[in-house]
Scaffold this motif. Structure first.
Motif, short mmCIF file in Angstrom:
data_model
loop_
_atom_site.label_atom_id
_atom_site.label_comp_id
_atom_site.label_asym_id
_atom_site.label_seq_id
_atom_site.Cartn_x
_atom_site.Cartn_y
_atom_site.Cartn_z
N GLY A 147 1.66 -97.21 54.30
CA GLY A 147 1.73 -97.92 55.57
C GLY A 147 2.73 -97.36 56.55
N ALA A 148 3.32 -96.20 56.21
CA ALA A 148 4.30 -95.60 57.13
C ALA A 148 3.62 -94.87 58.29
CB ALA A 148 5.21 -94.64 56.37
N GLY A 149 2.32 -94.66 58.19
CA GLY A 149 1.60 -93.99 59.27
C GLY A 149 1.51 -92.48 59.08
N LYS A 150 1.43 -92.02 57.83
CA LYS A 150 1.40 -90.58 57.57
C LYS A 150 0.14 -89.93 58.12
CE LYS A 150 1.99 -91.07 53.08
NZ LYS A 150 2.25 -92.53 52.98
N SER A 151 -1.02 -90.53 57.87
CA SER A 151 -2.27 -89.94 58.34
C SER A 151 -2.36 -89.95 59.86
CB SER A 151 -3.46 -90.70 57.73
OG SER A 151 -3.44 -90.61 56.32
N THR A 152 -1.92 -91.03 60.49
CA THR A 152 -1.92 -91.11 61.96
C THR A 152 -0.98 -90.07 62.54
OG1 THR A 152 -2.28 -93.50 61.74
CG2 THR A 152 -1.65 -92.67 63.92
N PHE A 153 0.15 -89.87 61.91
CA PHE A 153 1.10 -88.86 62.38
C PHE A 153 0.50 -87.47 62.28
CE2 PHE A 153 4.15 -85.65 60.91
CZ PHE A 153 4.92 -85.52 62.06
N PHE A 157 0.13 -84.93 65.27
CA PHE A 157 0.94 -83.72 65.11
C PHE A 157 0.06 -82.48 65.01
CE2 PHE A 157 3.55 -80.91 62.32
CZ PHE A 157 4.60 -80.70 63.20
N GLY A 158 -1.02 -82.58 64.22
CA GLY A 158 -1.92 -81.45 64.04
C GLY A 158 -2.63 -81.06 65.32
N LYS A 159 -3.06 -82.03 66.12
CA LYS A 159 -3.71 -81.74 67.40
C LYS A 159 -2.75 -81.02 68.34
CE LYS A 159 -7.14 -82.52 68.88
NZ LYS A 159 -8.32 -81.62 68.93
N MET A 160 -1.49 -81.45 68.34
CA MET A 160 -0.50 -80.78 69.19
C MET A 160 -0.34 -79.31 68.78
SD MET A 160 3.60 -81.38 69.41
CE MET A 160 3.75 -80.44 67.89
N THR A 189 -10.99 -89.51 56.81
CA THR A 189 -11.71 -90.38 57.73
C THR A 189 -10.79 -90.91 58.83
OG1 THR A 189 -11.26 -92.32 56.33
CG2 THR A 189 -13.28 -91.10 55.91
N ARG A 190 -9.46 -90.93 58.57
CA ARG A 190 -8.52 -91.37 59.60
C ARG A 190 -8.21 -90.28 60.60
NH1 ARG A 190 -4.38 -93.68 55.15
NH2 ARG A 190 -5.39 -95.64 54.63
N MET A 191 -8.52 -89.03 60.25
CA MET A 191 -8.21 -87.89 61.13
C MET A 191 -9.50 -87.38 61.76
SD MET A 191 -5.66 -85.93 58.50
CE MET A 191 -4.61 -86.87 57.36
N THR A 192 -10.14 -88.22 62.54
CA THR A 192 -11.46 -87.88 63.08
C THR A 192 -11.39 -86.71 64.06
OG1 THR A 192 -11.12 -89.61 64.73
CG2 THR A 192 -12.39 -90.20 62.78
N GLU A 193 -10.39 -86.70 64.93
CA GLU A 193 -10.27 -85.63 65.92
C GLU A 193 -9.85 -84.32 65.26
OE1 GLU A 193 -10.99 -85.65 69.14
OE2 GLU A 193 -11.70 -87.72 68.99
N LEU A 194 -8.88 -84.38 64.37
CA LEU A 194 -8.37 -83.16 63.74
C LEU A 194 -9.41 -82.55 62.81
CD1 LEU A 194 -5.81 -81.43 63.60
CD2 LEU A 194 -5.12 -82.76 61.60
N SER A 195 -10.21 -83.38 62.15
CA SER A 195 -11.22 -82.85 61.22
C SER A 195 -12.31 -82.08 61.95
CB SER A 195 -11.83 -83.99 60.41
OG SER A 195 -12.45 -84.94 61.25
N SER A 330 6.74 -83.84 70.00
CA SER A 330 7.11 -82.49 70.43
C SER A 330 8.57 -82.18 70.08
CB SER A 330 6.89 -82.35 71.94
OG SER A 330 7.23 -81.06 72.39
N ASP A 331 9.46 -83.17 70.28
CA ASP A 331 10.87 -82.97 69.91
C ASP A 331 11.02 -82.76 68.41
OD1 ASP A 331 11.55 -83.31 72.56
OD2 ASP A 331 12.00 -85.45 72.35
N MET A 332 10.19 -83.44 67.64
CA MET A 332 10.24 -83.29 66.19
C MET A 332 9.84 -81.88 65.78
SD MET A 332 8.37 -85.68 63.36
CE MET A 332 8.46 -85.33 61.61
N TRP A 333 8.82 -81.32 66.42
CA TRP A 333 8.42 -79.94 66.12
C TRP A 333 9.52 -78.96 66.49
CZ3 TRP A 333 5.88 -76.92 63.23
CH2 TRP A 333 5.57 -75.61 63.60
#
Length: 412
Positions: A147-153, A157-160, A189-195, A330-333
Motif C-alpha cells: 500500500g505504499a504506492g510502489k507500482s504507481t510510483f 517514474f518510468g514514464k519520466m 495491470t497497474r502500469m497501463t501506460e508504461l507497459s 524529477s528531484d528524486m531522479w
C-alpha cells in the motif's frame, strides 16, 4: 564441444587433434585457437586446434560457456544462439523467453540457461570494456510495505525516464500463495501506460516461496535485461517487513518507499530495512496527507542520523514525493544520479557489485545444497520416517536434524 559439430558449423576450417599427458608440457602456436576438453576421470587432456583467427571470438564464446557438464544438443544450441542474438539486438520477445528459461526449475533447462547466461556475461564484459569499465546500467531496488504506492510510483517514474530517452526494465516480484502456490502477477495491470511504452519492459515474477522479497533468479534476470540494452533496471519487491531486504544485495541503490503513516521515529531507528536504504521516499504527499508526510519526513531525518554510515561519500536522504501528481519525482531522479556518480567516482559502486556477486553465489549454493540434501539417497528414505516421529513427539526436531545430517555426512 565435439569435432563433428565444429565441422558442421565451420566447414572451411581445418582442425587437428592432440593429446597431452600430465607429465609433458607443450607450447601452442599463438595464431591457433585451442578447444580443450578434460574430464575428472581422465589423466590426459585433448585439444582441438583451429588455424582460423576469424573464429577466435565465436569459438571462445562457445568454449568459455562450455564449462557445463553436458554438451548441448544441436537443437538446444540453436535455441541458445537464437535467444542470445535476439537479446543483444534488443528484441523484447527474446528477453522474455530468456527470463522464462532462467526461471525454469527443470534440470535440463537450467543447464541451457547457464550456457546462455555465460554468453550474455561475456558480451556484458566486452561492452563494459568499451564503456571504459563503467557499468552499463543503473540497478535500483524498490521496496516498502503493502500500500505504499510502489507500482504507481514506477508508472510515473518510468514514464519520466522513457521521455528522457532511457530504456527502463521493471522486474516486479509478486508473493506466491503459501496454500495454493499461485501468484496473481497483477503489478503489470497497474502500469497501463508504461507497459505500452516500447522503451520499457515489465516482467512480473512469483517468489515461489523465496524469502527476502525477491525471486531465486532475480539476479540473472537483471543481467539479461542489461544485455538487452536497458540502462535503468528497477526491481520492485513484494511488500516486505523490517528484515527482508535481499534486493539490497543485487542493486546499486536501494530505495525504501513509505506511506505517510509509516510509523514514528522509533520505527526509523530500528535496525533492518531502514538501515539498508540509500534513499527513503515518503509517497502520497498530496492533498490531506501533506501534513502527515512532512511530519514523518522530519522524524525519519532525525532517525537516520543515528544509523551507522555505510558509505564514505553518501548519506541517506529522506524525500517527499507524490506519484499521483508527479511532485518530487524529477528531484528524486536528480538525487539518484548524484548517488550513482559519487559512488562510481569513489570506486564504491564497482566494489559493491563485486561483493554482491560473491554473496549471491553463496545464496545459490545454500539453496542448491538443500535440494541436493533432500534428494540424496542416504537421507531421502529417512526423511518421511523422522518427520513422522517429530510429529508424534517421539523425537525432537534438533535430534532428527542431527540424525539426517549424520547420515548425509557419512555417505559423502
Amino acid at each position: 564441444m565435439k569435432i563433428q559439430s565444429l565441422l558442421l558449423r565451420f566447414p572451411h576450417c581445418c582442425f587437428s587433434r592432440r593429446t597431452y599427458f600430465p607429465n609433458f608440457h607443450f607450447t601452442s602456436r599463438v595464431d591457433f585457437v585451442c578447444i580443450e576438453s578434460l574430464t575428472p576421470a581422465q589423466r590426459y587432456q585433448t585439444k582441438w586446434i583451429s588455424s582460423s583467427n576469424d573464429l577466435r571470438r565465436e569459438l571462445s564464446q562457445q568454449v568459455a560457456p562450455g564449462q557445463q557438464v553436458e554438451e548441448l544438443s544441436d537443437r538446444e544450441q540453436r535455441l541458445v544462439d537464437r535467444l542470445y542474438s535476439g537479446l543483444i539486438q534488443g528484441h523484447r520477445a527474446c528477453l522474455a523467453e530468456s527470463i522464462t528459461l532462467v526461471e525454469s526449475t527443470q534440470s535440463r533447462k537450467k543447464k541451457i540457461a547457464q550456457v546462455l547466461l555465460q554468453k550474455v556475461l561475456s558480451y556484458h564484459r566486452e561492452q563494459e570494456k568499451l564503456n571504459q569499465g563503467k557499468p552499463l546500467a543503473f540497478r535500483v531496488g524498490l521496496s516498502g510495505p503493502p500500500g505504499a504506492g510502489k507500482s504507481t510510483f514506477i508508472e510515473c517514474f518510468g514514464k519520466m525516464l522513457t521521455e528522457r530517452k532511457y530504456k527502463v526494465s521493471v522486474l516486479a516480484v509478486d508473493p506466491s500463495s503459501s496454500t495454493s502456490g499461485g501468484s496473481l502477477l497483477g503489478d503489470k495491470t497497474r502500469m497501463t501506460e508504461l507497459s505500452r511504452d516500447m522503451n520499457a519492459y515489465i516482467r512480473p515474477s512469483p517468489t515461489r516461496g523465496t524469502l527476502g522479497g525477491v525471486t531465486r533468479t532475480t539476479n540473472e534476470a537483471i543481467l539479461l535485461c542489461e544485455g538487452g540494452g536497458y540502462n535503468v533496471v528497477l526491481v520492485e519487491t513484494v511488500g516486505v517487513g523490517q528484515s527482508e531486504f535481499a534486493v539490497a544485495d543485487m542493486v546499486d541503490m536501494f530505495i525504501l518507499l513509505l506511506p505517510p503513516a509509516g510509523g514514528d521515529e522509533l520505527q526509523g531507528i530500528k535496525r533492518g530495512i531502514i538501515e539498508m536504504a540509500d534513499l527513503v521516499a515518503i509517497n502520497k504527499a498530496d492533498g490531506d496527507l501533506v501534513v502527515p508526510a512532512r511530519r514523518i519526513q522530519a522524524e525519519y531525518v532525525s532517525a537516520m542520523k543515528l544509523l551507522r554510515k555505510r558509505s564514505k561519500v553518501w548519506r541517506p536522504k529522506v524525500m517527499r514525493i507524490s506519484a499521483k501528481t508527479g511532485e518530487g519525482i524529477s528531484d528524486m531522479w536528480d538525487k539518484m544520479t548524484e548517488f550513482h556518480d559519487l559512488t562510481l567516482a569513489s570506486g564504491e559502486l564497482i566494489a559493491k557489485r563485486r561483493k554482491q556477486q560473491k554473496v549471491w553465489m553463496w545464496n545459490l549454493i545454500q539453496e542448491n545444497m538443500l535440494e541436493h540434501f533432500r534428494s540424496h539417497l542416504a537421507v531421502k528414505d529417512k526423511i518421511p520416517l523422522l518427520e513422522e516421529k517429530v510429529l508424534r513427539g517421539v523425537l525432537s526436531p534438533g535430534l532428527a536434524a542431527d540424525l539426517l545430517l549424520k547420515a548425509f555426512k557419512d555417505s559423502v
